[in-house]
Design a protein around this motif. Sequence first.
Motif, PDB file in Angstrom:
ATOM      1  N   ARG A  50     104.547  23.348-122.488  1.00 31.84           N
ATOM      2  CA  ARG A  50     104.529  24.287-123.530  1.00 31.84           C
ATOM      3  C   ARG A  50     105.519  23.907-124.472  1.00 31.84           C
ATOM      4  NH1 ARG A  50     107.102  29.286-120.157  1.00 31.84           N
ATOM      5  NH2 ARG A  50     108.596  28.128-119.433  1.00 31.84           N
ATOM      6  N   SER A  51     105.449  24.292-125.766  1.00 34.77           N
ATOM      7  CA  SER A  51     106.241  24.067-126.626  1.00 34.77           C
ATOM      8  C   SER A  51     106.226  25.218-127.639  1.00 34.77           C
ATOM      9  CB  SER A  51     106.071  22.645-127.349  1.00 34.77           C
ATOM     10  OG  SER A  51     106.857  22.323-128.431  1.00 34.77           O
ATOM     11  N   ASN A  52     107.311  25.609-128.393  1.00 35.80           N
ATOM     12  CA  ASN A  52     107.293  26.395-129.522  1.00 35.80           C
ATOM     13  C   ASN A  52     106.539  26.090-130.463  1.00 35.80           C
ATOM     14  OD1 ASN A  52     109.245  27.740-128.191  1.00 35.80           O
ATOM     15  ND2 ASN A  52     110.949  27.442-129.447  1.00 35.80           N
ATOM     16  N   ASN A  68      95.277  16.057-128.654  1.00 36.59           N
ATOM     17  CA  ASN A  68      96.169  17.147-128.186  1.00 36.59           C
ATOM     18  C   ASN A  68      97.410  16.824-128.538  1.00 36.59           C
ATOM     19  OD1 ASN A  68      97.642  19.251-126.157  1.00 36.59           O
ATOM     20  ND2 ASN A  68      95.519  20.244-126.969  1.00 36.59           N
ATOM     21  N   TRP A  69      98.202  17.814-129.004  1.00 37.69           N
ATOM     22  CA  TRP A  69      99.659  17.648-128.910  1.00 37.69           C
ATOM     23  C   TRP A  69     100.407  17.275-127.962  1.00 37.69           C
ATOM     24  CZ3 TRP A  69     103.459  19.770-126.092  1.00 37.69           C
ATOM     25  CH2 TRP A  69     103.066  21.047-125.638  1.00 37.69           C
ATOM     26  N   SER A  70      99.842  17.643-126.622  1.00 41.56           N
ATOM     27  CA  SER A  70     100.552  16.992-125.392  1.00 41.56           C
ATOM     28  C   SER A  70     100.173  15.609-125.100  1.00 41.56           C
ATOM     29  CB  SER A  70      99.877  17.871-124.294  1.00 41.56           C
ATOM     30  OG  SER A  70      98.529  17.981-124.240  1.00 41.56           O
ATOM     31  N   ALA A 100     107.787  17.668-137.109  1.00 39.75           N
ATOM     32  CA  ALA A 100     106.852  16.675-136.529  1.00 39.75           C
ATOM     33  C   ALA A 100     105.867  16.158-137.607  1.00 39.75           C
ATOM     34  CB  ALA A 100     105.717  17.190-135.706  1.00 39.75           C
ATOM     35  N   GLY A 101     105.392  14.931-137.557  1.00 38.37           N
ATOM     36  CA  GLY A 101     104.895  14.118-138.348  1.00 38.37           C
ATOM     37  C   GLY A 101     105.533  13.940-139.872  1.00 38.37           C
ATOM     38  N   SER A 102     106.781  13.741-139.795  1.00 37.27           N
ATOM     39  CA  SER A 102     107.672  13.956-141.019  1.00 37.27           C
ATOM     40  C   SER A 102     108.555  12.401-141.176  1.00 37.27           C
ATOM     41  CB  SER A 102     108.631  15.136-141.171  1.00 37.27           C
ATOM     42  OG  SER A 102     108.054  16.225-140.934  1.00 37.27           O
ATOM     43  N   SER A 105     110.679  10.730-136.089  1.00 35.26           N
ATOM     44  CA  SER A 105     110.380  10.349-134.600  1.00 35.26           C
ATOM     45  C   SER A 105     110.464  11.509-133.818  1.00 35.26           C
ATOM     46  CB  SER A 105     111.580   9.287-134.190  1.00 35.26           C
ATOM     47  OG  SER A 105     111.454   8.108-134.986  1.00 35.26           O
ATOM     48  N   SER A 106     109.665  12.451-134.160  1.00 40.20           N
ATOM     49  CA  SER A 106     109.657  13.552-133.256  1.00 40.20           C
ATOM     50  C   SER A 106     108.663  13.024-131.858  1.00 40.20           C
ATOM     51  CB  SER A 106     108.893  14.707-133.627  1.00 40.20           C
ATOM     52  OG  SER A 106     107.629  14.502-133.964  1.00 40.20           O
ATOM     53  N   SER A 107     107.815  12.153-132.361  1.00 42.05           N
ATOM     54  CA  SER A 107     106.867  11.424-131.002  1.00 42.05           C
ATOM     55  C   SER A 107     107.618  10.902-130.225  1.00 42.05           C
ATOM     56  CB  SER A 107     105.697  10.999-131.482  1.00 42.05           C
ATOM     57  OG  SER A 107     106.059   9.768-132.401  1.00 42.05           O
TER      58      SER A 107
HETATM   59  P1  ADP Z   1     106.731  11.719-136.457  1.00 42.68           P
HETATM   60  O1  ADP Z   1     107.080  10.946-137.461  1.00 42.68           O
HETATM   61  O2  ADP Z   1     107.313  12.919-136.148  1.00 42.68           O
HETATM   62  O3  ADP Z   1     107.072  10.884-134.746  1.00 42.68           O
HETATM   63  P2  ADP Z   1     104.050  11.556-135.188  1.00 42.68           P
HETATM   64  O4  ADP Z   1     102.898  11.793-135.985  1.00 42.68           O
HETATM   65  O5  ADP Z   1     104.184  10.293-134.839  1.00 42.68           O
HETATM   66  O6  ADP Z   1     105.222  11.894-136.055  1.00 42.68           O
HETATM   67  O7  ADP Z   1     104.272  12.465-133.847  1.00 42.68           O
HETATM   68  C1  ADP Z   1     103.799  14.100-133.933  1.00 42.68           C
HETATM   69  C2  ADP Z   1     103.359  14.420-132.608  1.00 42.68           C
HETATM   70  O8  ADP Z   1     104.479  14.455-131.654  1.00 42.68           O
HETATM   71  C3  ADP Z   1     103.072  15.909-132.723  1.00 42.68           C
HETATM   72  O9  ADP Z   1     101.425  15.675-133.022  1.00 42.68           O
HETATM   73  C4  ADP Z   1     103.097  16.311-131.198  1.00 42.68           C
HETATM   74  O10 ADP Z   1     102.008  15.358-130.406  1.00 42.68           O
HETATM   75  C5  ADP Z   1     104.055  15.440-130.918  1.00 42.68           C
HETATM   76  N1  ADP Z   1     105.331  16.536-130.989  1.00 42.68           N
HETATM   77  C6  ADP Z   1     106.432  16.312-131.783  1.00 42.68           C
HETATM   78  N2  ADP Z   1     107.240  17.331-131.856  1.00 42.68           N
HETATM   79  C7  ADP Z   1     106.817  18.232-130.944  1.00 42.68           C
HETATM   80  C8  ADP Z   1     107.140  19.467-130.264  1.00 42.68           C
HETATM   81  N3  ADP Z   1     108.281  20.402-130.923  1.00 42.68           N
HETATM   82  N4  ADP Z   1     106.402  20.112-129.652  1.00 42.68           N
HETATM   83  C9  ADP Z   1     105.231  19.422-129.039  1.00 42.68           C
HETATM   84  N5  ADP Z   1     104.857  18.125-129.457  1.00 42.68           N
HETATM   85  C10 ADP Z   1     105.600  17.861-130.494  1.00 42.68           C
END
Ligand code: ADP
Length: 345
Positions: A50-52, A68-70, A100-102, A105-107
Amino acid sequence: MSEVHVRVPGRVNLIGEHTDYNGGMVLPAALSVGLELTLSPRADEHVMARSNGYKDVQRSLSDAANNNWSDPVVGALREARSMGLIAHGADVSITSTIPAGSGLSSSAALIVAVLKAAREAGRGEQSNEELAIAARRVENEYMGVPCGIMDQMAVALATSGAAMALDTNTLEYELFALPKTHKIAVIHSGVFRKLTEGRYAQRKQECDEAKAFFGTEDLCLLDPEEVTQSSFAETPRKRALHCATEHRRVLAAIEALKANDIASLGRAMNESHVSMRDNFEMSLPAIDALVSDAQKFGATGARLTGGGFGGCIVTCVESAAFDDWVAKLLAVHPKAKLIDTVCGG
Ligand code: ADP
Ligand code: MG
């Protein structure tokens, strides 16, 4: 079994775009935005994540990636299991301030956070470098994103207030203090993109064509003059020219940081944007306008950062002029948003 808590920062790349899978250098820095994660190992094969802002999911460790986001969580737990850090699934809960997606490096932050938590839970002795390499495998092999090693190394190892000069061929790196007189500011353009959309993969494919033509894995180490003079088709030739010149701009930026020569650092950033726009063709008109206004209002350097086609720009702005500068920029770009600022000392 007990719960483990870790925090991993986002990162911004000061310069060195698309060089990390072409044998070149990069210069990322840790941000103050970051991702916090709690992990509890389970006795069955389930993954509860789970994630906000995301829908709670129940997955299985045997699941293939399914968009899926997970997916990053499941992929990272599969790696953790193959490293012997966990025996089964896990409950994972996430809170993050990294958009994310910016291009921040959120992934990679999410995957490295799962691996660091699993290392702690399993009392593993893997180094942060080993976890970064495993994290890249999750993106390349499990999720099918053909990224290089920069993001994973940066979020696993970078320390606040410093830039990491990383040789992506050898994984050797050195940390250099960020400027004390200037702020490195990250501004979101308001345009979102997904790496899995395919344009990133297309650039990777074009680089592969260039590697075959020039007979090297290291496009970054080619002589730019040799690339320009070659008889190679225009599009992949431009991609190779970006790599060869961008690598040299990273080297110039590192020298500039060492000498506290912020004007030269800014010049390298500005030239990087031109090459990303014209040779790698990874920018968008809205981002070009944001970069151009950032420079016009007085930034020492400004460029698109991250994989491209949306996301953030990174700028270097004199601290004393910063408030005025950012107010002017955001007034003419109402969709843009200040995400973070970092500086040295
Ligand atoms: P970025 O440039 O931020 O790495 P990506 O498209 O590579 O962009 O990664 C985004 C993916 O990482 C999201 O689709 C999700 O799967 C995951 N992700 C990032 N932040 C979160 C978060 N806070 N909670 C859950 N999943 C996240
Ligand atoms: Mg990513």
